[in-house]
Structure formats: structure tokens, C-alpha cells
Design a protein around this motif. Structure first.
Motif, mmCIF file in Angstrom:
data_model
loop_
_atom_site.group_PDB
_atom_site.id
_atom_site.type_symbol
_atom_site.label_atom_id
_atom_site.label_comp_id
_atom_site.label_asym_id
_atom_site.label_seq_id
_atom_site.Cartn_x
_atom_site.Cartn_y
_atom_site.Cartn_z
ATOM 1 N N TYR A 2 0.748 -1.242 0.165
ATOM 2 C CA TYR A 2 0.020 0.020 0.024
ATOM 3 C C TYR A 2 0.800 1.286 0.012
ATOM 4 C CZ TYR A 2 -4.278 -2.369 0.699
ATOM 5 O OH TYR A 2 -5.541 -3.277 0.650
ATOM 6 N N ALA A 3 1.857 1.164 0.836
ATOM 7 C CA ALA A 3 2.811 2.374 0.778
ATOM 8 C C ALA A 3 3.621 2.566 -0.562
ATOM 9 C CB ALA A 3 3.779 2.238 2.034
ATOM 10 N N GLY A 4 3.806 1.702 -1.170
ATOM 11 C CA GLY A 4 4.525 1.764 -2.510
ATOM 12 C C GLY A 4 3.555 2.265 -3.600
ATOM 13 N N LEU A 5 2.221 1.699 -3.434
ATOM 14 C CA LEU A 5 1.101 2.508 -4.263
ATOM 15 C C LEU A 5 0.893 3.985 -4.090
ATOM 16 C CD1 LEU A 5 -0.824 2.056 -6.559
ATOM 17 C CD2 LEU A 5 -2.548 1.281 -4.776
ATOM 18 N N ALA A 6 1.238 4.231 -2.724
ATOM 19 C CA ALA A 6 1.033 5.709 -2.507
ATOM 20 C C ALA A 6 2.346 6.551 -3.192
ATOM 21 C CB ALA A 6 0.806 5.827 -0.644
ATOM 22 N N GLY A 7 3.356 5.667 -2.835
ATOM 23 C CA GLY A 7 4.586 6.349 -3.389
ATOM 24 C C GLY A 7 4.463 6.710 -4.938
ATOM 25 N N VAL A 8 3.879 5.745 -5.591
ATOM 26 C CA VAL A 8 3.626 5.938 -7.111
ATOM 27 C C VAL A 8 2.862 7.247 -7.380
ATOM 28 C CG1 VAL A 8 2.865 5.074 -9.291
ATOM 29 C CG2 VAL A 8 4.400 3.495 -7.547
ATOM 30 N N LEU A 9 1.714 7.133 -6.758
ATOM 31 C CA LEU A 9 0.675 8.508 -7.091
ATOM 32 C C LEU A 9 1.404 9.711 -6.379
ATOM 33 C CD1 LEU A 9 -2.165 9.111 -7.780
ATOM 34 C CD2 LEU A 9 -2.977 8.711 -5.647
ATOM 35 N N LEU A 10 2.158 9.513 -5.370
ATOM 36 C CA LEU A 10 2.847 11.084 -4.816
ATOM 37 C C LEU A 10 3.788 11.190 -6.002
ATOM 38 C CD1 LEU A 10 3.397 10.391 -1.025
ATOM 39 C CD2 LEU A 10 2.034 12.530 -2.257
#
Length: 398
Positions: free
Chosen positions: A235-243
């Protein structure tokens, strides 16, 4: 026991919220859309940390490290120098890369808990920051790297020439990324709620409450704690991509210890173990400094950015405010904003209904009206306005 209400009535508020969010890009300028994008990215990461800390009971101070893995993983996989993969493939691989990083650390998470796990994850932040600064060929060093735009089926989530206009509204990068963020957040919302309501969520809650009792019931404690760390990292990796897509440039200083503390504040303010609470906390912590920066000249005791003179800047003031919010939450509402909303709904359901004198029916006079509605009003409001179908100018980021 199943809910006897019709499906449309049960899902009505959710559908109305989705329609409202889909309509916002037609009315909001770029500043407000950027706040929404950053809030959606933060909500995705906060949901992951909520699963780890709120449901599984594992303290983590290294969430910023896994966001950095997702962001820099996407930039390197989709950019040059790098493999130059299609952005959609790079997105999936970046999320898997963050999960792999969590998997490498999961043996520690499966055996260490409490403050010891927090200190161990804290080391990840410092180690990751050092790697980001020194691995120039991959990360770009101190100056970071530009983020390649995401493309799906020939559609680019960035400014394009000629520009796209929908219903008279120009759709730039913020408008396009808005719908991408909504789709990713929707996936996060439903998968996380499915995990919490299913067998994994019950097992993680049992591990949090009592490892001994969970083991007696047949729960493999170390395996579930490790799995929770891996899922949270993804989930954190997906948030990092969107950021990364929202910022359009990634720099190492953003993924510092302060970011991990911000995520802890999100789940504490919103409510531990709640997807909706993590979302509410993420919106509060993310939007507050941006709003204070924009309206700093109108706020007392807050100086505009760059004014100097030892005054309090918007970022510092916002940290003080949500630090105070954490103290208030811990003292008066340990279950956070989600718990407050739940108790408010329960109190409203228990409100007694006003009945008229004997002999009057349910439709006789003011007993059927809202007590807050003034006498003589019908409860409806007239809407005025003009239908302007011409393209209108909106502020966009250069």
C-alpha cells in the motif's frame, strides 16, 4: 443478520459521494485538485499503516522508506536511465518492489514487536535516505529525478498538446490524475475493507489482542505479522507512485522521518484499525499545511513562507495544530474521528421522535417537519444560475 433495507438505499451515500468526487474536477481549480491528489495518496499509505499498526498492533516508524521505494522504483523502471518499461508495467512492478522490501524485513517484524520494532523500522528511514543521496545513477542524488508521466492505452495523465476539453472544461494534468487517484483509492478502500472483514482481519485482531490466545486458536502469529508488514508495504508503494506522479519530481528529503511521523498522526487522529478513519486523518494532516500556506497572510501568528524573522511558518504551525489534535484525541476520543462519527450516528438514531396530541395523524402539521426548519418553509431551496457551456480558464501548474 442481513440489512432489510433495499440495496440502493444502503449504497446511496456511497454512490452520492462517488458522484460528487467525480464531478469536482469540473468546478475546482488546480490548487484544490492538488490538495485532493496529495490527500488521496496519503490516504492510500495511511490505510496500509492502519492495517499494520491499528489492526495487527505493530508499531512502524519506517513507512516513509516504503513510499520512497514505490516512488523511486516507478521513476527508475519507467525512466532513463533505467529499463524504460511501459509506465503501467512500471507501476505494478514498483508496488511489488515495495512489497518485496517489506518481505525482506518481515522476518524481523514477525519476531519483534512494540518499541523494539519501532526502533528497527526507524533504521530503515535513515538507511533509505542515505541510499537515495548516494545512488546517483538510480535516484539522481540530492536533486532527485523527474517523474515520467503515466500512460494507459495511449492516454497520458499529464499536460498534452492539443489539450483535452470535456464539457467545456480544460482537462490538464491535475484533472486527469484526479480520476487515476480516485481509481487507486477505490481499489485500496475495497481491498482493505475486505481484508479487515474477512478471516485475515480477524486473525490480525486476535494477534493484536493476545498472541497466546491467537496461537491457541490456530493462528500462525509470526506468519500473519509478517504478511501484515508486506501488505502494508505494498500500500505504501502504491501511495509513493501516486505521490511521484502528483509531484512530477521526487527528491530524497521528502521521504524523511517527518513523513513517517505524519503517517502515524494520520492513523491516530482518524482512528486505529479503521479504513474510513485513516482516510479522514490523511485528509486532515495533508490538507492543513497546504491551506495554511495559501492563506498565511490572513491567519494570525502565522508568517508567509520565506518571510524569516524567527516567526512561525505555515508548516510549523500546522504541525503544532495536529500535534495538539493528537493530544486531544488521546485524552477524549481514543478511537479517533471515526469513533466520534460512529457515536454521533448512534446518538442520532436513539433520538426520540416527537408525537402529536391524541387524535392527530402522522401527517397533521409540523410534527412531520424537521425541527431545524423555520415555520412556513417547505424544506426545498430554489437554485439559480446560468448554463455556461463555453470553456473556462483554470489555473494549472506550469
Amino acid at each position: 443478520m442481513s440489512d432489510p433495507r433495499p440495496l440502493l438505499l444502503r449504497r446511496g451515500p456511497l454512490l452520492l459521494t462517488a458522484l460528487l468526487l467525480c464531478a469536482l474536477p469540473f468546478y475546482l481549480d488546480a490548487f484544490w485538485l492538488r490538495i485532493g491528489l496529495f490527500s488521496m495518496a496519503a490516504a492510500i499509505g495511511a490505510v496500509g499503516l492502519g492495517l499494520l499498526s491499528g489492526t495487527a498492533g505493530q508499531l512502524s516508524l519506517g513507512h516513509a522508506f516504503f513510499l520512497a521505494v514505490g516512488a523511486y522504483g516507478y521513476v527508475w523502471l519507467a525512466g532513463e536511465p533505467g529499463p524504460g518499461l511501459p509506465p503501467a508495467v512500471a507501476t505494478v512492478l514498483a508496488v511489488l518492489l515495495a512489497g518485496a522490501a517489506g518481505g525482506l524485513f518481515s522476518p524481523v517484524a514477525g519476531r519483534v514487536k512494540g518499541i523494539y520494532l519501532g526502533v528497527a523500522t526507524l533504521a530503515l528511514v535513515f538507511l533509505g535516505h542515505h541510499v537515495l543521496l548516494t545512488a546517483d545513477s538510480v535516484t539522481g542524488g540530492f536533486n532527485g529525478r523527474s517523474v515520467p508521466p503515466l500512460e494507459l492505452g495511449g492516454f497520458t495523465f499529464a499536460e498534452s498538446d492539443p489539450g483535452l476539453t470535456v464539457l467545456g472544461v480544460p482537462f490538464g494534468a491535475e484533472e486527469r490524475l484526479w480520476y487515476l487517484g480516485l481509481a487507486l483509492f477505490a481499489v485500496t478502500w475495497f481491498t482493505a475493507r475486505g481484508l479487515l472483514r474477512g478471516r485475515p482481519g480477524r486473525a490480525l485482531a486476535a494477534v493484536r489482542d493476545s498472541e497466546t490466545a491467537a496461537a491457541v486458536m490456530g493462528v500462525h502469529v509470526a506468519r500473519y505479522r509478517s504478511a501484515a508488514f508486506v501488505v502494508s508495504s505494498m500500500y505504501a508503494g502504491l501511495a509513493g507512485v501516486l505521490l511521484a506522479l502528483s509531484f512530477r519530481r521526487v527528491v530524497p528529503d521528502y521521504f524523511s522521518l517527518a513523513l513517517s511521523v505524519d503517517y502515524l498522526a494520520m492513523i491516530v487522529i482518524g482512528g486505529l484499525g479503521s479504513v474510513a478513519g485513516a482516510t479522514a486523518g490523511a485528509v486532515f494532516v495533508t490538507a492543513l499545511p497546504l491551506l495554511m500556506t495559501r492563506y498565511a497572510d490572513q491567519l494570525p501568528l502565522v508568517a508567509t513562507p520565506g518571510s524569516g524573522g524567527g516567526s512561525i511558518g505555515p508548516t510549523e504551525a500546522s504541525r503544532y495544530l495536529y500535534g495538539a489534535a493528537i493530544v486531544v484525541i488521546l485524552l477524549y476520543a481514543p478511537d479517533g474521528l471515526h469513533g466520534l462519527a460512529r457515536r454521533l450516528r448512534a446518538r442520532l438514531r436513539r433520538r426520540p421522535t416527537v408525537t402529536g396530541p391524541p387524535g392527530t395523524g402522522p401527517s397533521s402539521g409540523p410534527d412531520r417537519t424537521d425541527p431545524d426548519t423555520p415555520s412556513g418553509t417547505t424544506g426545498t431551496t430554489a437554485t439559480t444560475g446560468t448554463d455556461d457551456t463555453s470553456a473556462r480558464a483554470k489555473e494549472h501548474t506550469p
